[in-house]
Scaffold this motif. Structure first.
Motif, PDB file in Angstrom:
ATOM      1  N   UNK A 104      -3.887  -3.804   0.508  1.00 41.76           N
ATOM      2  CA  UNK A 104      -3.079  -3.989   1.704  1.00 41.76           C
ATOM      3  C   UNK A 104      -3.207  -2.802   2.645  1.00 41.76           C
ATOM      4  N   UNK A 105      -2.628  -2.983   3.836  1.00 36.10           N
ATOM      5  CA  UNK A 105      -2.496  -1.888   4.788  1.00 36.10           C
ATOM      6  C   UNK A 105      -1.199  -2.086   5.568  1.00 36.10           C
ATOM      7  N   UNK A 106      -0.791  -1.032   6.300  1.00 36.01           N
ATOM      8  CA  UNK A 106       0.436  -1.062   7.095  1.00 36.01           C
ATOM      9  C   UNK A 106       0.125  -0.597   8.517  1.00 36.01           C
ATOM     10  N   UNK A 113       9.607  -4.580   4.858  1.00 29.76           N
ATOM     11  CA  UNK A 113       8.662  -5.104   3.869  1.00 29.76           C
ATOM     12  C   UNK A 113       7.648  -6.066   4.485  1.00 29.76           C
ATOM     13  N   UNK A 114       7.933  -6.566   5.689  1.00 30.43           N
ATOM     14  CA  UNK A 114       6.983  -7.482   6.314  1.00 30.43           C
ATOM     15  C   UNK A 114       5.843  -6.759   7.024  1.00 30.43           C
ATOM     16  N   UNK A 115       5.861  -5.411   7.019  1.00 29.52           N
ATOM     17  CA  UNK A 115       4.728  -4.659   7.563  1.00 29.52           C
ATOM     18  C   UNK A 115       3.667  -4.484   6.480  1.00 29.52           C
ATOM     19  N   UNK A 116       3.155  -5.618   6.019  1.00 26.90           N
ATOM     20  CA  UNK A 116       2.105  -5.627   4.992  1.00 26.90           C
ATOM     21  C   UNK A 116       1.018  -6.615   5.418  1.00 26.90           C
ATOM     22  N   UNK A 117      -0.212  -6.136   5.502  1.00 26.17           N
ATOM     23  CA  UNK A 117      -1.369  -7.008   5.680  1.00 26.17           C
ATOM     24  C   UNK A 117      -2.081  -7.067   4.339  1.00 26.17           C
ATOM     25  N   UNK A 118      -2.080  -8.244   3.698  1.00 27.79           N
ATOM     26  CA  UNK A 118      -2.714  -8.393   2.384  1.00 27.79           C
ATOM     27  C   UNK A 118      -4.149  -8.903   2.544  1.00 27.79           C
ATOM     28  N   UNK A 119      -5.074  -8.228   1.880  1.00 31.95           N
ATOM     29  CA  UNK A 119      -6.480  -8.644   1.905  1.00 31.95           C
ATOM     30  C   UNK A 119      -6.879  -9.308   0.601  1.00 31.95           C
ATOM     31  N   UNK A 120      -6.191  -8.959  -0.477  1.00 27.60           N
ATOM     32  CA  UNK A 120      -6.528  -9.508  -1.800  1.00 27.60           C
ATOM     33  C   UNK A 120      -5.299  -9.356  -2.684  1.00 27.60           C
ATOM     34  N   UNK A 121      -4.983 -10.391  -3.462  1.00 30.30           N
ATOM     35  CA  UNK A 121      -3.797 -10.311  -4.320  1.00 30.30           C
ATOM     36  C   UNK A 121      -4.066 -11.027  -5.630  1.00 30.30           C
ATOM     37  N   UNK A 122      -3.814 -10.334  -6.738  1.00 30.96           N
ATOM     38  CA  UNK A 122      -4.061 -10.893  -8.059  1.00 30.96           C
ATOM     39  C   UNK A 122      -3.090 -11.994  -8.411  1.00 30.96           C
ATOM     40  N   UNK A 123      -1.989 -12.111  -7.648  1.00 31.86           N
ATOM     41  CA  UNK A 123      -0.931 -13.064  -7.996  1.00 31.86           C
ATOM     42  C   UNK A 123      -0.841 -14.213  -6.998  1.00 31.86           C
ATOM     43  N   UNK A 124      -1.835 -14.319  -6.120  1.00 32.38           N
ATOM     44  CA  UNK A 124      -1.902 -15.482  -5.231  1.00 32.38           C
ATOM     45  C   UNK A 124      -0.863 -15.502  -4.141  1.00 32.38           C
ATOM     46  N   UNK A 125      -0.268 -14.367  -3.798  1.00 35.04           N
ATOM     47  CA  UNK A 125       0.699 -14.339  -2.718  1.00 35.04           C
ATOM     48  C   UNK A 125      -0.031 -14.235  -1.382  1.00 35.04           C
ATOM     49  N   UNK A 126       0.593 -14.802  -0.348  1.00 32.17           N
ATOM     50  CA  UNK A 126      -0.051 -14.775   0.969  1.00 32.17           C
ATOM     51  C   UNK A 126       0.057 -13.412   1.615  1.00 32.17           C
ATOM     52  N   UNK A 135      -2.003  10.716  -0.594  1.00 34.95           N
ATOM     53  CA  UNK A 135      -1.496  10.380   0.736  1.00 34.95           C
ATOM     54  C   UNK A 135      -2.223   9.159   1.271  1.00 34.95           C
ATOM     55  N   UNK A 136      -1.457   8.191   1.832  1.00 34.13           N
ATOM     56  CA  UNK A 136      -2.022   6.959   2.390  1.00 34.13           C
ATOM     57  C   UNK A 136      -1.766   6.986   3.904  1.00 34.13           C
ATOM     58  N   UNK A 137      -2.755   7.232   4.736  1.00 33.00           N
ATOM     59  CA  UNK A 137      -2.530   7.266   6.188  1.00 33.00           C
ATOM     60  C   UNK A 137      -2.179   5.885   6.750  1.00 33.00           C
ATOM     61  N   UNK A 138      -1.571   5.868   7.931  1.00 36.75           N
ATOM     62  CA  UNK A 138      -1.296   4.607   8.628  1.00 36.75           C
ATOM     63  C   UNK A 138      -2.594   3.831   8.810  1.00 36.75           C
ATOM     64  N   UNK A 139      -2.561   2.545   8.471  1.00 38.07           N
ATOM     65  CA  UNK A 139      -3.717   1.683   8.669  1.00 38.07           C
ATOM     66  C   UNK A 139      -4.737   1.712   7.561  1.00 38.07           C
ATOM     67  N   UNK A 140      -4.626   2.634   6.595  1.00 35.42           N
ATOM     68  CA  UNK A 140      -5.615   2.717   5.522  1.00 35.42           C
ATOM     69  C   UNK A 140      -5.456   1.544   4.548  1.00 35.42           C
ATOM     70  N   UNK A 141      -6.572   0.955   4.146  1.00 32.60           N
ATOM     71  CA  UNK A 141      -6.544  -0.113   3.139  1.00 32.60           C
ATOM     72  C   UNK A 141      -6.385   0.538   1.769  1.00 32.60           C
ATOM     73  N   UNK A 142      -5.402   0.071   0.996  1.00 27.57           N
ATOM     74  CA  UNK A 142      -5.080   0.762  -0.251  1.00 27.57           C
ATOM     75  C   UNK A 142      -4.471  -0.207  -1.266  1.00 27.57           C
ATOM     76  N   UNK A 143      -4.429   0.265  -2.492  1.00 29.11           N
ATOM     77  CA  UNK A 143      -3.721  -0.455  -3.564  1.00 29.11           C
ATOM     78  C   UNK A 143      -3.523   0.514  -4.721  1.00 29.11           C
ATOM     79  N   UNK A 144      -2.622   0.101  -5.642  1.00 27.80           N
ATOM     80  CA  UNK A 144      -2.451   0.869  -6.873  1.00 27.80           C
ATOM     81  C   UNK A 144      -2.405  -0.090  -8.046  1.00 27.80           C
TER      82      UNK A 144
END
Length: 473
Positions: A396-398, A460-473, A430-439
């Motif tokens: 995701x990113x923010x 919590x709606x400031x999330x752009x998801x690119x890939x999710x193991x649990x099938x969430x949008x 550190x995760x900068x603004x706009x960086x694509x990241x996950x843990x």
């Protein structure tokens, strides 16, 4: 072999603030280190039973699977109701699944996920008594012999008084929750049971009863099954079909109209923990009528219940009588014990004033673990996050915030852009603004970290998801 069907989609509010819409009482650890749902799963396992079917909704789909797995029941089949339609359509869907997989003569035991039944051998003996009648084609319900003129339960009117044998008795009628005078009459008459909401029947018999008494449910529920699809370890009913089904309880749809209905008196202690005074009674109060749970101390109190659901909050009662005090990190209930049944109305009042505590839980559960907010202001927020072993957050990113993660227990596998690295205890990233990241947690123990967010918007709606193991949008 009996096929358990566990109804696990309710959002009880009578035990607010411990039980809320986002985390209802069946998942809470009210009386022990296991939730009511987990104790129900244990009760309906063993030689008599096949793997359970768990009927739940979107909000609890991962929680139901996780809590079943925590006690070793990894084969539980979780069926997701895409929209709430009460117990009628849910039980019909379960019956169609059992009939398709096991045949129409397969026995089903339908039970709520939030009841307390301590004497398991006696309960199983009652189930065996019900099997004898269900195998003749009857729809069996289980009732509780009243011990007081209770106005909070519906009643089952029997054709004869129970004789203590535990054998099934034909049912005359279902009675709504009575007033105090009527409840006293029921108790004196001796041929009434509390309606426990537990049922036993063959799959084909209950489907036939739906066809005869609630035929409007057949087509939409069958369509929901046909449209359904496997989603990870879950089975999701089709929303178009299930959404077209009438919202109606199983009692109203079938049991009150069926021709061949019998009731088995449960010979074991039972409670649905429908209010704080019911939980107080289950806690086995001391000689002064005082019960406590968690960090709680009572001084010169009587007939009271003091409970802390936060290890950092110590509840102290001084000179209290007939009082319930329940403390959580974000809300405290102080109530007259005799008004315990009114807590549900209190929650509606909180909703009217738009208090988030009405429904939101201070700890937000996700398929990978949970998080809770420790501190929040206009431009920063501090969270504690727990990730299950093997858990992985979405890629995701923010747009509006940066994040700083400090691992405090365990090891995190952190992705930031193209870099993937392990971050161990006392290390940070550190995760900068706009960086694509996950843990993710690659270890075998839960991983804990502190997250510090800073930015112009922290929702919590400031999330752009690119890939999710649990099938969430």
């Amino acid at each position: 072999m009996i096929h358990p069907v566990i109804l696990c989609g309710g959002s009880g509010t009578r035990l607010w603030p411990t039980s809320r819409k986002a985390y209802p009482k069946q998942f809470a650890k009210l009386l022990s280190d296991e939730s009511l749902y987990q104790t129900t799963l244990r009760r309906l396992s063993g030689p008599m039973f096949s793997r359970p079917i768990v009927m739940t909704n979107e909000l609890f789909r991962f929680l139901a699977s996780q809590q079943a797995g925590q006690i070793g029941l990894t084969d539980a089949r979780v069926v997701v109701e895409p929209i709430l339609r009460d117990t009628g359509p849910a039980i019909l869907a379960a019956a169609m699944i059992v009939a398709q997989d096991e045949g129409k003569d397969a026995l089903m035991l339908v039970a709520p996920s939030d009841h307390v039944i301590s004497d398991i051998p006696s309960f199983l003996a009652s189930v065996e008594a019900g099997v004898k009648v269900a195998e003749t084609g009857a729809l069996v319900t289980f009732g509780i012999v009243p011990t007081r003129p209770e106005t909070g339960y519906g009643y089952l009117e029997l054709s004869a008084q129970p004789n203590g044998s535990g054998e099934a008795i034909s049912l005359t009628s279902f009675r709504e929750k009575p007033d105090a005078a009527t409840a006293a009459e029921f108790l004196e008459a001796g041929n009434y049971l509390w309606n426990g909401g537990i049922f036993l029947f063959r799959a084909g018999d209950v489907i036939a009863s739906f066809e005869a008494n609630a035929p409007q449910l057949i087509a939409p529920v069958r369509a929901a099954l046909d449209q359904g699809e496997d989603d990870l370890s879950l089975f999701r009913l089709g929303i178009e079909g299930f959404g077209a089904a009438e919202s109606i309880s199983f009692d109203y749809a079938v049991m009150e109209k069926a021709d061949k209905v019998a009731a088995v008196p449960l010979t074991c202690p039972w409670s649905d923990l429908g209010s704080w005074d019911a939980l107080w009674a289950e806690e086995q109060p001391d000689a002064e009528g005082v019960a406590t749970r968690g960090q709680a101390t009572a001084v010169d109190c009587s007939d009271s219940y003091l409970r802390s659901d936060d290890d950092n909050i110590h509840v102290v009662g001084l000179g209290l009588n007939d009082t319930v005090v329940v403390a959580m990190r974000d809300a405290v209930l102080v109530a007259d014990k005799d008004r315990a049944q009114d807590v549900k109305a209190l929650v509606n009042t909180l909703r009217e004033v738009e208090a988030p505590q009405a429904d939101d839980y201070p700890r937000f559960h996700r398929p990978w673990g949970w998080y809770e907010t420790l501190c929040i202001d206009s431009r920063f927020q501090v969270k504690r996050i727990m990730v299950h072993p093997g858990g992985i957050l979405s890629l995701q990113s923010h747009h509006h915030r940066s994040e700083h993660w400090i691992v405090v227990s365990g090891t995190a596998e952190v992705t930031v852009g193209e870099e993937v690295k392990l971050v161990t205890e006392n290390q940070s990233v550190y995760i900068p603004v706009g960086a694509v990241h996950r843990m993710a947690n690659p270890g075998k123990l839960p991983m804990y970290l502190i997250e510090v967010q800073t930015g112009s918007y922290l929702g919590e709606d400031d999330i752009v998801r690119y890939e999710d193991a649990y099938g969430r949008g």
